[in-house]
Write an enzyme that holds these catalytic residues in place. Structure first.
Site, PDB file in Angstrom:
ATOM      1  N   THR A 405     -53.693  -3.860   2.784  1.00 42.36           N
ATOM      2  CA  THR A 405     -52.944  -3.217   3.870  1.00 42.36           C
ATOM      3  C   THR A 405     -53.830  -3.110   5.120  1.00 42.36           C
ATOM      4  O   THR A 405     -55.053  -3.132   5.016  1.00 42.36           O
ATOM      5  CB  THR A 405     -52.420  -1.821   3.446  1.00 42.36           C
ATOM      6  OG1 THR A 405     -51.722  -1.973   2.201  1.00 42.36           O
ATOM      7  CG2 THR A 405     -51.485  -1.185   4.446  1.00 42.36           C
ATOM      8  N   ASP A 447     -44.370  -1.196  -5.640  1.00 42.20           N
ATOM      9  CA  ASP A 447     -44.235   0.122  -4.996  1.00 42.20           C
ATOM     10  C   ASP A 447     -42.972   0.853  -5.452  1.00 42.20           C
ATOM     11  O   ASP A 447     -42.783   2.030  -5.143  1.00 42.20           O
ATOM     12  CB  ASP A 447     -44.252  -0.009  -3.467  1.00 42.20           C
ATOM     13  CG  ASP A 447     -45.673   0.090  -2.911  1.00 42.20           C
ATOM     14  OD1 ASP A 447     -46.579   0.467  -3.660  1.00 42.20           O
ATOM     15  OD2 ASP A 447     -45.872  -0.230  -1.726  1.00 42.20           O
ATOM     16  N   GLY A 498     -53.139   2.630   0.384  1.00 42.86           N
ATOM     17  CA  GLY A 498     -52.163   3.082  -0.617  1.00 42.86           C
ATOM     18  C   GLY A 498     -51.843   4.547  -0.363  1.00 42.86           C
ATOM     19  O   GLY A 498     -51.699   4.983   0.787  1.00 42.86           O
TER      20      GLY A 498
HETATM   21  N1  GLY Z   1     -47.957  -1.036  -0.324  1.00 46.43           N
HETATM   22  C1  GLY Z   1     -48.517   0.212  -0.057  1.00 46.43           C
HETATM   23  C2  GLY Z   1     -47.579   1.113   0.637  1.00 46.43           C
HETATM   24  O1  GLY Z   1     -46.658   0.646   1.272  1.00 46.43           O
HETATM   25  O2  GLY Z   1     -47.728   2.296   0.538  1.00 46.43           O
END
Ligand code: GLY
Length: 594
Positions: A405, A447, A498
């Site tokens: 991310t 998720d 995350g």
């Molecule tokens: N994929 C991590 C989030 O969207 O929280």
């Protein structure tokens, strides 16, 4: 390393040497932060210097914050492709200075039409197989990042897709040297990536070793994909040549995404969630992210305590933060999901009176056992529906395992602000490169909650509110956030990490507002994280041992070591208007301005 072990040994008098070395190793990581980068007119902060440069060049060429953000995002898809790209999704907050309006663009991925709530449950064992939701083509949800970038550019930008893609095409074609973070991520994920021939061809030497530090990564297929987009627009991805390649890959490798899923995908314009903290206004990401709601909820709780007096990263401050985090994450596990599919009590969760009721049960010197969610519905004016039930399995799998991310922040000379967080979920996403395109497919399906109470990669549990359903968007923690003071822009904030995104953004904001740190110090200060399940308080390196010991005495199960997240933020001096950029020393990003 668990602090409880240290303390037990200490009491038994058998491990003083171990403690001596622990003390020696603490405190060096973030002893002094460099000064923030400053600029007068415009600034771009991102996780890679080449991507920040792409955005800065666009600003200097007369582009606005949206043009620069989109150029930076495309470049990140090349130079930090293990974190984000057009195979994934994103959330953007855009503040338009001339209209004094904050717009949210939701480019979150969507479950394919053929997705089912039990699609990751193994028929023979009846248990969730986490491999299926994290690795390979079945883990991929319908990508939304490109559609969101295109919408931003068409509605609010001033440049063409071709113009903002130019730097990224150059980087993909001419290659760039792998940084330490990139090389480490690649080495960490090599077994996952090796399995897919189309991925192997991009990231590995013929002798099966992954590219290493300082070696050049060329991505000619990705450059060609970007060129097609520059010529034909995003329709090439959602219904044209690239769409056909995606669908062919799905057919060949038993994936679920169809041409209909791609053509049906639409980015959504949403209203931000809005809160306040000690007189500052907080604008953040609404569902399907949990980020903004729980950020505001935690700030509301912490507003009840004098953190400035208690001090930065003191035992009491961290204890109170952890108590706020636990309560927010217990609510997250039950109430949060895609608002198109489930009714989310946003007003209750973000209400000051709900926060009061939660704060009242916090003891200053003793951790509380949180067995389940609160009742935010009681603070929603319309009524109080019954609570959904949840069973949970405690676990310990939430440690930060890799880098993934990305966040970028932009301010332009007209005062427009962009906070964008983008992802393909875990490092290198599903690990599957769509053949002939250079596009890494996300693994955002992880998720979702694959079954009630079963942990995902991040150790997060969920309920039916976040169960898989066709065309539903998985719950996120991404928290792009804008802070204002009396109507004037003050901060652009965001981070990867995350679930640790939400707590990182919380701590950066508190470090500035409560503790008066500059933006670089606020980012570099050691962090604490609690997400209710597992019931552990994670502390980064740099939190002193006496603080760890006090937190243990307060009843926390303290786990120390490592670092996480990667905040990329801008602070605007309210007096002078000067821009100050902070880039996380845990990563290799850059703040660039002019
Ligand atoms: N994929 C991590 C989030 O969207 O929280």
């Amino acid at each position: 390393m668990s602090i409880s072990n240290h303390i037990r040994s200490f009491r038994a008098g058998i491990s003083t040497l171990a403690i001596f070395f622990t003390i020696l190793s603490i405190g060096s990581t973030h002893a002094a932060a460099p000064l923030p980068t400053w600029a007068r007119h415009g600034m771009v902060v991102s996780a890679h210097p080449l991507a920040s440069q792409a955005g800065l060049d666009v600003l200097k060429a007369g582009g606005n914050a949206v043009d620069a953000a989109v150029a930076t995002a495309f470049a990140l898809g090349v130079v930090e492709g293990y974190s984000s790209g057009i195979g994934g999704g994103s959330f953007t907050l855009l503040h338009l200075a001339n209209r004094w309006e904050t717009i949210v663009v939701d480019g979150r991925e969507e479950a394919p039409g053929a997705a089912r709530s039990d699609m990751y449950v193994d028929n023979t064992t009846g248990k969730v197989n986490p491999e299926l939701s994290t690795t390979g083509i079945l883990a991929g949800a319908v990508p939304g990042h490109l559609a969101a970038l295109n919408l931003l550019l068409e509605r609010y930008g001033s440049m063409t897709l071709g113009q903002v893609l130019e730097p990224a095409i150059l980087l993909a074609d001419s290659g760039f040297e792998l940084s330490q973070t990139y090389a480490r991520s690649l080495a960490l994920q090599k077994d996952k990536l090796k399995r897919f021939p189309s991925t192997f061809a991009v990231f590995f030497h013929p002798d099966s070793t992954p590219l290493g530090l300082g070696e050049r990564l060329y991505q000619h297929d990705l450059a060609q994909t970007y060129r097609i987009l520059a010529d034909e627009g995003d329709k090439a991805f959602y219904r044209g040549e690239i769409a056909r390649r995606i669908v062919a890959a799905m057919k060949a490798d038993s994936g679920l995404i169809t041409m209909h899923d791609l053509t049906a995908y639409k980015p959504r314009l949403r209203k931000p969630v809005v809160g306040s903290y000690r007189g500052y206004s907080i604008y953040s990401m609404p569902p399907p992210s949990s980020g903004g709601v729980h950020l505001i909820q935690m700030l509301n709780i912490l507003e009840r305590f004098d953190l400035k007096y208690l001090g930065l990263n003191s035992s009491e401050t961290i204890h109170l933060e952890a108590e706020a985090m636990k309560r927010a994450f217990a609510d997250r596990a039950v109430f949060m999901g895609d608002p198109a599919f489930t009714s989310v009590p946003v007003t209750g969760l973000t209400s000051k009176t709900y926060a009061d009721s939660l704060a009242r049960n916090i003891s200053r010197f003793r951790t509380s056992k949180i067995t389940g969610p609160g009742n935010p519905w009681a603070f929603v004016p319309e009524g109080t529906p019954t609570l959904p039930s949840i069973s949970t399995e405690a676990g310990d799998s939430s440690a930060e395992k890799d880098r993934h991310t990305t966040h970028l922040s932009v301010v332009d000379r007209w005062g427009n602000l962009v906070a964008m967080t983008a992802t393909i979920n875990t490092g290198f996403g599903s690990g599957y490169v769509i053949p002939g395109t250079g596009i890494l497919l996300n693994n955002e399906m992880d998720d979702f909650s694959s079954a009630p109470g079963v942990e995902n990669f991040f150790g997060l549990v969920g309920s039916d509110a976040n169960a898989i359903a066709p065309h539903k968007r998985p719950l996120s923690s991404m928290t792009p956030t804008l802070v204002f003071y009396q109507g004037r822009p003050f901060m652009v904030v965001g981070s990867p990490g995350g679930p640790r995104i939400i707590t990182t953004v919380l701590e950066v904001i508190s470090n500035v507002i409560d503790h008066g740190l500059d933006i670089q110090e606020a980012i570099d200060a050691p962090r604490a994280h609690h997400q209710w399940k597992p019931d552990k308080l994670f502390l980064e390196d740099g939190i002193p041992f006496d603080v760890q010991e006090n937190l243990f005495r307060y009843g926390h199960d303290v786990s120390t070591g490592g670092n996480w997240s990667g905040a990329q933020c801008i602070l605007i001096d309210l007096e002078t208007g000067l821009l100050y950029g902070g880039t996380d020393s845990r990563q290799e990003g850059a703040a660039k301005g002019y």
